[in-house]
Design an enzyme around this catalytic site. Structure first.
Site, PDB file in Angstrom:
ATOM      1  CD  GLU A  40     -20.001 -10.349  10.166  1.00 48.80           C
ATOM      2  OE1 GLU A  40     -20.506 -10.018  11.260  1.00 48.80           O
ATOM      3  OE2 GLU A  40     -20.641 -11.142   9.770  1.00 48.80           O
ATOM      4  CE1 TYR A  63     -25.033 -16.546   8.569  1.00 46.04           C
ATOM      5  CE2 TYR A  63     -24.363 -14.460   9.037  1.00 46.04           C
ATOM      6  CZ  TYR A  63     -24.191 -15.747   8.968  1.00 46.04           C
ATOM      7  OH  TYR A  63     -23.007 -16.352   9.472  1.00 46.04           O
ATOM      8  CD  GLU A  94     -19.830 -15.065   9.470  1.00 43.28           C
ATOM      9  OE1 GLU A  94     -20.879 -14.908   9.660  1.00 43.28           O
ATOM     10  OE2 GLU A  94     -18.946 -14.888  10.002  1.00 43.28           O
TER      11      GLU A  94
END
Ligand code: AHR
Length: 502
Positions: free
Chosen positions: A173, A244, A292
């Site tokens: 990231e 997410y 992720e």
């Protein structure tokens, strides 16, 4: 009751499933390592300190690959701190999560754990505060058999054979301003390109994942992918995506629409990769590593109150409910539908930290999301069929989203056909009809549902409120499979070809 139809053709395939899409992630964060997979002295641990109860749940989910050691943590990590005699290892601050890292667990402990867990490592290098030289050193330590300073150092640490780690992430990231060593797209593109080149000069057999965007809402999304790939195209093999989702506004229908958002994020990223391919006139395709993904929001408020500089606090400990399990099941269907380009994916994370598995000092248990994850991983291998779903839709902030989300997988090697389906309708059952006239020798083998009356029901150490049970109303007649899927349910139906010789 609603009615839906599903159409497949055994010749219209998307791609074979790369098992690595069922990967997961262990970061030095909260109680993922300490108290999660490693806890010397616990009665649930073996003599070396590995938690055998979490190992059992992980093996049961057949997790093919585990990303390590971070995450935000890796962007200031010195891998050398975690090798060699434990008593000599330094305690360090982890500025990413405001904790203390004891380094009692490091690279060689993790690699031993991967063997116990029947999995493979997906290792990240620090491209935040460090660069190409350290990345090259780490490859030498891990993958060179011997006869050099760092490979012999590994041997002196009791590891005679090389770890032979094949899959590597070029940082984490780095597009995010929260990242230690955050960089502009071009700064990262250059360092990733040179680090990757050096790493492959030491071991040409490795595969490399470059950082894509940290989420689809990043202001640099698009520009970042284009810049990184334009610079590093020849050296990298995959581009990463992270995302997410949360239900902060307590709007379940809208929350369940997030798998459509994920679908859109994947399609856009594929388009960006292919645009660079066209621009560079290259024959090589860059595939995706969605390394992720999960639901993450339950623990955020509580985490803001945590004291700093403690070891292994209860951090990011989301307690998952039924609606989270439905979304996780639906996101897995999304990943499968993109099996032609998504070759790696990591449910973030694996134990205690936004995880399907939770522990206390002596027991481990499965959260609600464990079941769609473990069952899709175990039963979702083979070839994804282009699955046409005709279903009513409902309105969301993302546009119209079908109540029924589904995908079919044909496993020719084992003569099975498996349907995964989520009914997002919160009140009505859905009678699904699947045209299986091309599969006339097949019979129903296993029908499982994860459902319940209470969308907010959670599992605890004492009580598995949400767990798989038999899906009853399923039949096969005149080449059509009919199944009544309960409202708010995740389902899997497996068919097996009948051996006529018996
Ligand atoms: O998985 C938790 C964190 O989420 C990771 O450390 C980071 O990469 C992401 O922002």
């Amino acid at each position: 009751m609603r009615k839906s139809t599903i159409h497949i053709d055994r010749h219209f395939t998307v791609s074979e499933v790369d098992p690595r899409i069922y990967g997961s992630f262990i970061e030095h964060l909260g109680r993922a390592v300490y108290g999660g997979i490693y806890q010397p002295g616990s009665k649930a641990s073996d003599e070396e300190g590995y938690r055998t109860d979490t190992l059992e749940l992980i093996k049961n989910a057949e997790v093919p690959v585990v990303r390590y050691p971070g995450g935000n943590f890796v962007s200031d990590y010195h891998w050398e701190d975690g090798v060699g005699p434990v008593e000599k290892r330094p305690r360090r601050v982890d500025p990413a999560w405001h904790t203390i890292e004891t380094n009692a667990f490091g690279l060689n402990e993790f690699m031993k754990w991967t063997k116990l867990a029947d999995t493979k490592a997906m290792m990240s290098v620090n491209l935040g505060t460090r660069g190409p030289e350290e990345a090259k050193d780490l490859i030498e330590y891990c993958n060179v058999p011997g006869g050099t300073y760092l490979s012999d150092l590994r041997k002196s640490h009791g590891v005679s054979e090389p770890h032979d780690i094949k899959l590597w992430c070029l940082g984490n990231e780095i597009d995010g301003p929260w990242q230690m060593g955050h960089k502009t797209a071009y700064e990262y593109a250059r360092v990733a390109s040179e680090a990757g080149r050096l790493m492959k000069m030491v071991d040409p057999s490795i595969e490399l994942v470059a950082c894509g965007s940290s989420n689809s809402g990043m202001p640099t999304f698009g520009y970042w992918e284009d810049t990184v790939l334009s610079e590093a195209y020849d050296v990298v093999d995959y581009l990463s995506l992270h995302q997410y989702y949360g239900n902060e506004s307590d709007d379940t229908p809208d929350f369940l629409a997030n798998s459509a958002r994920m679908d859109d994020f994947i399609s856009r990223t594929v388009a960006l990769c292919d645009a660079v391919q066209a621009k560079l006139k290259s024959n090589k395709k860059i595939n995706l590593s969605f390394d992720e993904w999960n639901v993450w929001y339950h623990s955020k408020e509580q985490d803001e109150k945590l004291p700093w500089w403690v070891t292994a606090p209860h951090q990011l400990e989301d307690i998952y409910n039924l609606e989270d399990a439905l979304l996780v099941g639906s996101m897995l269907i999304t990943l499968l539908r993109h099996a032609d380009r998504v070759k790696i994916a990591c449910l973030a994370q694996l134990v205690n930290v936004i995880a399907p598995i939770m522990t206390d000092d002596d027991t481990a248990w499965a959260q609600t999301i464990y079941y769609p994850y473990a069952l899709t991983s175990r039963m979702g291998r083979g070839t994804v069929l282009n699955t046409l779903v005709k279903s009513d839709s409902y309105e969301t902030s993302f546009g119209d989203v079908p109540y029924l989300d589904a995908v079919v997988i044909d496993d020719e090697e084992h003569d099975t056909l498996t349907l995964f389906a989520v009914n997002k309708d919160l009140t009505d059952c859905n009678e699904v009809s699947v045209d299986l006239r091309q599969y006339e020798d097949y019979q129903i083998k296993q029908c499982i549902t994860v459902t319940g009356d209470d969308l907010k029901a959670v599992n605890t150490a004492e009580n598995a409120a949400i767990k798989p049970v038999e899906l009853k109303d399923v039949s096969l007649c005149d080449g059509y499979l009919k199944a009544v899927l309960p409202s708010k349910s995740w389902n899997v139906i497996k068919l097996q070809k009948v051996d006529k010789r018996l």
